[in-house]
Design a protein around this motif. Sequence first.
Motif, PDB file in Angstrom:
ATOM      1  N   ILE A 166       0.841  -1.200   0.000  1.00  0.00           N
ATOM      2  CA  ILE A 166       0.000   0.000   0.000  1.00  0.00           C
ATOM      3  C   ILE A 166       0.875   1.249   0.000  1.00  0.00           C
ATOM      4  CG2 ILE A 166      -1.584   1.316   1.432  1.00  0.00           C
ATOM      5  CD1 ILE A 166      -2.918  -1.354   2.152  1.00  0.00           C
ATOM      6  N   GLY A 167       1.965   1.212   0.762  1.00  0.00           N
ATOM      7  CA  GLY A 167       2.897   2.344   0.754  1.00  0.00           C
ATOM      8  C   GLY A 167       3.498   2.554  -0.624  1.00  0.00           C
ATOM      9  N   VAL A 168       3.938   1.458  -1.241  1.00  0.00           N
ATOM     10  CA  VAL A 168       4.530   1.564  -2.577  1.00  0.00           C
ATOM     11  C   VAL A 168       3.502   2.103  -3.571  1.00  0.00           C
ATOM     12  CG1 VAL A 168       5.494   0.233  -4.483  1.00  0.00           C
ATOM     13  CG2 VAL A 168       6.258  -0.209  -2.177  1.00  0.00           C
ATOM     14  N   ALA A 170       1.070   4.125  -2.972  1.00  0.00           N
ATOM     15  CA  ALA A 170       0.888   5.565  -2.748  1.00  0.00           C
ATOM     16  C   ALA A 170       1.964   6.339  -3.499  1.00  0.00           C
ATOM     17  CB  ALA A 170       0.935   5.890  -1.263  1.00  0.00           C
ATOM     18  N   MET A 171       3.205   5.846  -3.424  1.00  0.00           N
ATOM     19  CA  MET A 171       4.293   6.531  -4.139  1.00  0.00           C
ATOM     20  C   MET A 171       4.084   6.476  -5.640  1.00  0.00           C
ATOM     21  SD  MET A 171       7.819   5.546  -2.349  1.00  0.00           S
ATOM     22  CE  MET A 171       8.732   6.632  -3.425  1.00  0.00           C
ATOM     23  N   SER A 174       1.497   8.788  -6.878  1.00  0.00           N
ATOM     24  CA  SER A 174       2.041  10.140  -6.943  1.00  0.00           C
ATOM     25  C   SER A 174       2.865  10.311  -8.203  1.00  0.00           C
ATOM     26  CB  SER A 174       2.941  10.424  -5.749  1.00  0.00           C
ATOM     27  OG  SER A 174       2.231  10.357  -4.581  1.00  0.00           O
ATOM     28  N   ALA A 177       0.606  10.791 -11.129  1.00  0.00           N
ATOM     29  CA  ALA A 177       0.042  12.138 -11.142  1.00  0.00           C
ATOM     30  C   ALA A 177       1.079  13.146 -11.620  1.00  0.00           C
ATOM     31  CB  ALA A 177      -0.453  12.511  -9.749  1.00  0.00           C
ATOM     32  N   TYR A 178       2.317  12.955 -11.164  1.00  0.00           N
ATOM     33  CA  TYR A 178       3.396  13.865 -11.564  1.00  0.00           C
ATOM     34  C   TYR A 178       3.620  13.778 -13.069  1.00  0.00           C
ATOM     35  CZ  TYR A 178       8.185  15.437 -12.281  1.00  0.00           C
ATOM     36  OH  TYR A 178       9.298  16.051 -12.762  1.00  0.00           O
ATOM     37  N   SER A 181       0.926  15.343 -15.030  1.00  0.00           N
ATOM     38  CA  SER A 181       0.906  16.799 -14.972  1.00  0.00           C
ATOM     39  C   SER A 181       1.963  17.387 -15.895  1.00  0.00           C
ATOM     40  CB  SER A 181       1.128  17.285 -13.543  1.00  0.00           C
ATOM     41  OG  SER A 181       2.488  17.186 -13.215  1.00  0.00           O
ATOM     42  N   LYS A 182       2.980  16.586 -16.245  1.00  0.00           N
ATOM     43  CA  LYS A 182       3.987  17.070 -17.191  1.00  0.00           C
ATOM     44  C   LYS A 182       3.546  16.854 -18.630  1.00  0.00           C
ATOM     45  CE  LYS A 182       8.021  17.849 -15.939  1.00  0.00           C
ATOM     46  NZ  LYS A 182       8.652  19.146 -15.681  1.00  0.00           N
ATOM     47  N   LEU A 188      -8.763  14.479 -18.310  1.00  0.00           N
ATOM     48  CA  LEU A 188      -9.339  13.621 -17.280  1.00  0.00           C
ATOM     49  C   LEU A 188      -9.462  12.187 -17.772  1.00  0.00           C
ATOM     50  CD1 LEU A 188     -10.378  13.869 -14.445  1.00  0.00           C
ATOM     51  CD2 LEU A 188     -12.667  14.164 -15.341  1.00  0.00           C
ATOM     52  N   MET A 192      -7.959   9.111 -15.794  1.00  0.00           N
ATOM     53  CA  MET A 192      -8.800   8.062 -15.233  1.00  0.00           C
ATOM     54  C   MET A 192      -8.334   6.692 -15.706  1.00  0.00           C
ATOM     55  SD  MET A 192     -10.762   9.510 -13.278  1.00  0.00           S
ATOM     56  CE  MET A 192     -11.719   8.117 -12.795  1.00  0.00           C
ATOM     57  N   THR A 196      -7.623   4.407 -12.644  1.00  0.00           N
ATOM     58  CA  THR A 196      -8.624   3.399 -12.270  1.00  0.00           C
ATOM     59  C   THR A 196      -8.945   2.416 -13.390  1.00  0.00           C
ATOM     60  OG1 THR A 196     -10.589   4.528 -13.008  1.00  0.00           O
ATOM     61  CG2 THR A 196      -9.782   5.144 -10.863  1.00  0.00           C
ATOM     62  N   TYR A 318     -19.279   6.551 -17.019  1.00  0.00           N
ATOM     63  CA  TYR A 318     -18.137   6.286 -16.149  1.00  0.00           C
ATOM     64  C   TYR A 318     -17.226   5.271 -16.811  1.00  0.00           C
ATOM     65  CZ  TYR A 318     -21.088   8.204 -12.445  1.00  0.00           C
ATOM     66  OH  TYR A 318     -21.872   9.005 -11.683  1.00  0.00           O
ATOM     67  N   VAL A 322     -14.167   2.760 -12.443  1.00  0.00           N
ATOM     68  CA  VAL A 322     -14.926   3.417 -11.380  1.00  0.00           C
ATOM     69  C   VAL A 322     -16.017   2.483 -10.864  1.00  0.00           C
ATOM     70  CG1 VAL A 322     -16.431   5.347 -10.865  1.00  0.00           C
ATOM     71  CG2 VAL A 322     -14.440   5.685 -12.281  1.00  0.00           C
TER      72      VAL A 322
END
Lengths: 346, 356
Positions: A166-168, A170-171, A174, A177-178, A181-182, A188, A192, A196, A318, A322
């Motif tokens: 779960i920790g991995v 999360a990274m 991120s 997402a990063y 964003s580039k 969207l 998505m 998902t 959807y 989702v």
Amino acid sequence: MTAAAFQVEAIASSRRKRQTRRRTVLIAATLLLVAMFVLALMLGQSFTPPGNVIRVLLGQDVPGASFTVGKLRLPRAVMSILAGLSFGLAGAAFQIMLRNPLASPDIIGISVGASAAAVFAIVVLSLNGPLVSLFAVLSGLGVALLIYGLSFRNGVAGTRLILVGIGVSAMLESFIAYTLSKAPAWNLQEAMRWLTGSVNGAQLSQALPLLLALLVFGGLLLSRSRDLEALRLGDDMAAALGTDVPRTRALVIFAAVGTIAVATAVTGPISFVAFLSGPIAARMVGAQGSLLIPAALVGAALVLIGDYVGQFLLPGRYPVGVITGALGAPYLIYLIIRVNRTGKSL
Amino acid sequence: MTGRSASLAMNANVTRARAVVPAAHVSTQRRSLWLVVLLAVLALLVAGSIAIGTRDVALEDIWLALSGQVDSIGQAAVSVRIPRTLLAVLAGASLAVAGTIMQGVTRNPLADPGILGVNMGASLAVVVGVVWFNIDSAQAFIWVAIGGAACSAVFVYTIGSLGRGGATPLKLALAGAATSIALSSLVIAFVLGRNDIAGGLRSWQIGGVGGATFERMEHVLPFLAVGFAISLLSARKLNALALGDEMAAGLGERVAWARAAAAFGTVLLCGATTAICGPIGFVGLVVPHLCRLLIGIDHRWLLPFSAITGACLLLLADIVGRIIARPSELDVGIVTAFVGAPFFIWIVRRQRVRDL
């Protein structure tokens, strides 16, 4: 002597009964899946009669139906089935191998790892096609090794593996997402897909590599199904039964990650399909025999149904991830409650 | 001979005593020193957060903007950064304090408002409120978020303490993480149907401080103030709880009451913060551990230190998020997850097998 013979006969007959039940359920599930596939081709914004669907499938040009069925519905349905089979198969393999339903690739971060690699390959390296899949497979394997290594401490304990996963995840989320964003055109839809999972914009050309991967990696998994069954009894018991445990484990991880990564590189990590398929299949066929094929069928059905529900049965559209995500969420919580209450790690 | 050895022993005792007394003395000194250092870092980061951004702004424009002028694009950009900076400070402080209290109340090194699903619960409550009940006032957002935070906190704690052994750290973390994943799926399902929801999908799934305005912050200030007050008042109780329930009861503490009061403070802080920022994870996990390394385990010091360190961490994460993704920017929740998740894994690895 006669009593013993009677017992043997009773056991044999009950086993035969269970095997018959398993065979019946499997055949019924396959037929149901085929029916769903045909329905998915017939239903949509408009209804296409089965006759027209068959003519389109045979390659004839049917005005009005050729485009909707051939270009819109068929790729979508084919992709849903292939991706669903992959997720269901690989998810069940992981759950059986680690003897824990929570240890499915979508919860411990392997799907997210493949997804992150696919996003990176597409957005940053501008790759496409098989190279993206290769990237996804390699990174899925890397993530699997990383999680396994990080949770190793006097052996791998179930809860620790899941929490590390779960920790991995999360990274990795991120990181996705990063990367998005580039991207020059962030939208969207794409986001998505990679977070998902979605079969929007599926193309038939993507199906062949997916099918090949499913045959190769899935075949490898199925060839190991006996050893997997043995692993279910525990590592020591499996070794006593003559299974080479480390080798089986390595092969299963390789094949399952391969299956799931190739599918993820096309559809994104469709939420919770890998997690849900195994337990649902177990309910259907009982504890008899291997769960791999039933789980794969359930996975395909989940994605097909989820995609239809997401497209047509709800206000608004959807992506399939989702829908399966919302389905899987309550089950996840129920599972945690059950695990804690019985005090076992299942 | 005996006399000599006795005096030697006495000497040793004296040295030991001296070694203890100066240590305690240095400890206060050390705390003050760290306090000064942290405040300096905070001031630097505040300045940095106002000066650094996606757009480079000249120094004189920054000064003019600080005095309230918004004529050029640069000045306008800076004037947006001012409330944003303030929000990052407030959110970082409240999440860190909430995390410290959670770790104290549950005696669990893995506790964090994000990991235990409390922030996601607040987020889902707001989303459901908007989609089904058409709430739209800032005040309603906050109340609903606090309600959601409370529900998910109770829910996760209940699930986590089912079965043998009660709420062990790993069981609680597993329950929280799973709840968080589940709630996050539901948030997506709710928000996607309504593209008009304030801030769109991302802000209710991944927290950020980008949309800050003074007006929105005004509404949460009273809630945060009450939350901080309750938290700071429960510092002494948390110290007693750290000794174990029986010991705390022996010291005259009403254990259940102390827990409930501290939890209430936490829920206020998390709910109010999530109502304007969205769910931000891992700040409450990392900060208490860092602060304990710096100044020890006394909650009377730990809580204020966590507040300052949390503010620093969130500011830093926000600045980094603005720089690394130019020309766009990363939500602060993404940055904190990237920094905090390895830390989470490290703590999971340190837990003993007995807990599994």
